[in-house]
Write a protein that holds these residues in place. Structure first.
Motif, mmCIF file in Angstrom:
data_model
loop_
_atom_site.group_PDB
_atom_site.id
_atom_site.type_symbol
_atom_site.label_atom_id
_atom_site.label_comp_id
_atom_site.label_asym_id
_atom_site.label_seq_id
_atom_site.Cartn_x
_atom_site.Cartn_y
_atom_site.Cartn_z
ATOM 1 N N GLN A 119 -8.508 9.990 -9.685
ATOM 2 C CA GLN A 119 -9.695 10.492 -8.985
ATOM 3 C C GLN A 119 -9.540 10.563 -7.466
ATOM 4 O O GLN A 119 -10.470 10.966 -6.774
ATOM 5 C CB GLN A 119 -10.910 9.641 -9.348
ATOM 6 N N LEU A 120 -8.382 10.173 -6.968
ATOM 7 C CA LEU A 120 -8.073 10.325 -5.549
ATOM 8 C C LEU A 120 -6.794 11.134 -5.397
ATOM 9 O O LEU A 120 -5.840 10.934 -6.156
ATOM 10 C CB LEU A 120 -7.899 8.961 -4.873
ATOM 11 N N SER A 121 -6.771 12.023 -4.430
ATOM 12 C CA SER A 121 -5.591 12.844 -4.165
ATOM 13 C C SER A 121 -5.001 12.486 -2.812
ATOM 14 O O SER A 121 -5.724 12.470 -1.803
ATOM 15 C CB SER A 121 -5.961 14.334 -4.167
ATOM 16 N N PRO A 122 -3.702 12.187 -2.757
ATOM 17 C CA PRO A 122 -3.081 11.934 -1.453
ATOM 18 C C PRO A 122 -2.963 13.228 -0.657
ATOM 19 O O PRO A 122 -2.459 14.228 -1.158
ATOM 20 C CB PRO A 122 -1.702 11.375 -1.819
ATOM 21 N N VAL A 123 -3.457 13.189 0.565
ATOM 22 C CA VAL A 123 -3.394 14.363 1.444
ATOM 23 C C VAL A 123 -2.110 14.361 2.256
ATOM 24 O O VAL A 123 -1.551 15.416 2.563
ATOM 25 C CB VAL A 123 -4.620 14.399 2.375
ATOM 26 N N ALA A 124 -1.621 13.156 2.599
ATOM 27 C CA ALA A 124 -0.393 13.062 3.388
ATOM 28 C C ALA A 124 0.173 11.654 3.289
ATOM 29 O O ALA A 124 -0.573 10.674 3.333
ATOM 30 C CB ALA A 124 -0.655 13.404 4.858
ATOM 31 N N ILE A 125 1.480 11.554 3.125
ATOM 32 C CA ILE A 125 2.196 10.289 3.342
ATOM 33 C C ILE A 125 2.522 10.249 4.822
ATOM 34 O O ILE A 125 3.117 11.173 5.366
ATOM 35 C CB ILE A 125 3.487 10.203 2.513
ATOM 36 N N LEU A 126 2.126 9.167 5.488
ATOM 37 C CA LEU A 126 2.204 9.099 6.944
ATOM 38 C C LEU A 126 3.448 8.398 7.467
ATOM 39 O O LEU A 126 3.950 8.745 8.542
ATOM 40 C CB LEU A 126 0.974 8.365 7.481
ATOM 41 N N SER A 127 3.906 7.385 6.743
ATOM 42 C CA SER A 127 4.979 6.575 7.294
ATOM 43 C C SER A 127 5.641 5.742 6.213
ATOM 44 O O SER A 127 5.089 5.554 5.123
ATOM 45 C CB SER A 127 4.432 5.626 8.368
ATOM 46 N N GLU A 128 6.824 5.278 6.528
ATOM 47 C CA GLU A 128 7.519 4.284 5.710
ATOM 48 C C GLU A 128 7.973 3.161 6.626
ATOM 49 O O GLU A 128 8.437 3.419 7.749
ATOM 50 C CB GLU A 128 8.743 4.882 5.013
ATOM 51 N N MET A 129 7.852 1.952 6.148
ATOM 52 C CA MET A 129 8.276 0.796 6.926
ATOM 53 C C MET A 129 8.619 -0.339 5.970
ATOM 54 O O MET A 129 8.161 -0.352 4.818
ATOM 55 C CB MET A 129 7.175 0.343 7.885
ATOM 56 N N PRO A 130 9.401 -1.307 6.416
ATOM 57 C CA PRO A 130 9.676 -2.459 5.565
ATOM 58 C C PRO A 130 8.582 -3.510 5.701
ATOM 59 O O PRO A 130 7.728 -3.440 6.588
ATOM 60 C CB PRO A 130 10.990 -2.987 6.130
ATOM 61 N N MET A 131 8.612 -4.470 4.811
ATOM 62 C CA MET A 131 7.880 -5.708 5.012
ATOM 63 C C MET A 131 8.774 -6.644 5.821
ATOM 64 O O MET A 131 9.997 -6.488 5.849
ATOM 65 C CB MET A 131 7.533 -6.368 3.677
ATOM 66 N N VAL A 132 8.155 -7.599 6.476
ATOM 67 C CA VAL A 132 8.900 -8.603 7.231
ATOM 68 C C VAL A 132 8.657 -9.968 6.592
ATOM 69 O O VAL A 132 7.513 -10.332 6.305
ATOM 70 C CB VAL A 132 8.469 -8.644 8.708
#
Length: 326
Positions: A119-132
């Motif tokens: 029921q939700l559509s992703p409009v944009a993937i903004l970023s990728e990052m690791p966990m610390v």
């Protein structure tokens, strides 16, 4: 009346692909945005997701004719915020800002009245990052390998902070424990910010935080960064080793994305993505993201974003389904 969607896109964003929008517009639509836009965050103010949302909101407010307001709706492992966006008018003015935790929302809240994946559509993937991997200053280990050795020698002695299985803190901790076989005690928090405060005070020994805020915590001397979870060292912190370098045979990349109700008309989704793509190209904003720990600044469009999210849903739902039940 069919010219109205053309004015919608052109006035709001100066889109170049006006003929494409015209072909997909079948009904009258209001100008967008014609009132303030709400960016809904599932977690507490001050946490990593909230920080990312405010960075995006500030940038979008410079290119849209209406304010972009961040609204924190905490609860239900993120389901409260997701349901709020699903039930809001599907006109692009109410947007969910979430991260990889969205991929496990169905698994964590299986009996919800809504399905956030459908029921939700992703409009944009903004970023990728690791966990610390953040370790308290008082923990008796000097590095990641020493941490693992200490915890292995004293199973059940040490605590880690988590937002539960539905948050990236808990997801990283689950993957860490499944991979290493270590036994630690989970201490639940409502967000990354309060968990980090307890870590800095020495009340818990370990927190996995998104690099966006985790690296700031380490640089501020509140804790030590023992590893990042990505496949390579982060350009924002090249001195911090990866999980694999300290003996953890796994990796985890956290993405951030925006979602709207799946029934939102395609022209509005295209218009919103165009605004995001525009600000993400700004060099000053890209530098800001990098300084905050983002490894990749993106603006994946709706179709690519949907496939990207679905792959992570399959991965994390599978991992959680195979995890030992308490």
């Amino acid at each position: 009346m069919t010219r109205l969607p053309l004015r919608l896109a052109a006035a709001a964003l100066g889109l170049l692909a006006l003929p494409a929008l015209a072909r997909t517009a079948h009904a009258q639509a209001p100008a967008f945005p014609d009132r303030p836009v709400r960016l809904v965050v599932p977690y507490t103010a001050g946490g990593a997701t909230d920080v990312g949302a405010r960075v995006l909101a500030e940038a979008l407010a410079r290119v849209l004719p209406q304010p972009v307001l961040v609204e924190n709706r905490v609860g239900g492992a993120g389901m409260v915020a997701a349901e709020f966006v699903i039930r809001a008018p599907a006109d692009g003015h109410t947007i969910l800002f979430n991260n990889t935790s969205h991929a496990v929302l169905r698994a964590v809240v299986p009996n919800a009245s809504v399905d956030p994946i459908r029921q939700l559509s992703p409009v944009a993937i903004l970023s990728e990052m690791p966990m610390v991997m953040l370790v308290s200053n008082g923990f008796p280990a000097a590095d990641g390998r020493g941490f693992i050795a200490e915890v292995r020698a004293h199973p059940g002695k040490y605590d880690f902070g988590s937002t539960g299985g539905g948050g990236t803190l808990g997801m990283a901790a689950l993957l860490f424990q499944r991979t290493t076989g270590l036994s630690m005690n989970e201490i639940p928090y409502r967000g990354g910010a309060p968990a980090t405060l307890d870590l800095a005070a020495g009340r818990i020994g370990l927190v996995f935080d998104i690099a966006l805020t985790g690296l700031q915590t380490a640089r501020g001397g509140q804790a030590r960064a023992f590893a990042v979870t990505g496949p390579a060292r982060s350009p924002a912190a090249p001195e911090v080793p990866t999980w694999r370098e300290i003996g953890v045979e796994a990796e985890m990349v956290v993405w951030q994305a925006i979602f709207v109700a799946a029934t939102t008309p395609a022209p509005l989704q295209v218009a919103l993505h165009a605004a995001v793509a525009r600000v993400q190209q700004d060099e000053a904003l890209r530098r800001k993201w990098t300084e905050l720990g983002v490894d990749r600044v993106l603006a994946l469009p709706p179709a690519e974003a949907a496939a990207y999210v679905q792959r992570d849903v399959e991965r994390w739902e599978g991992l959680m389904a195979s995890a030992p039940k308490p």
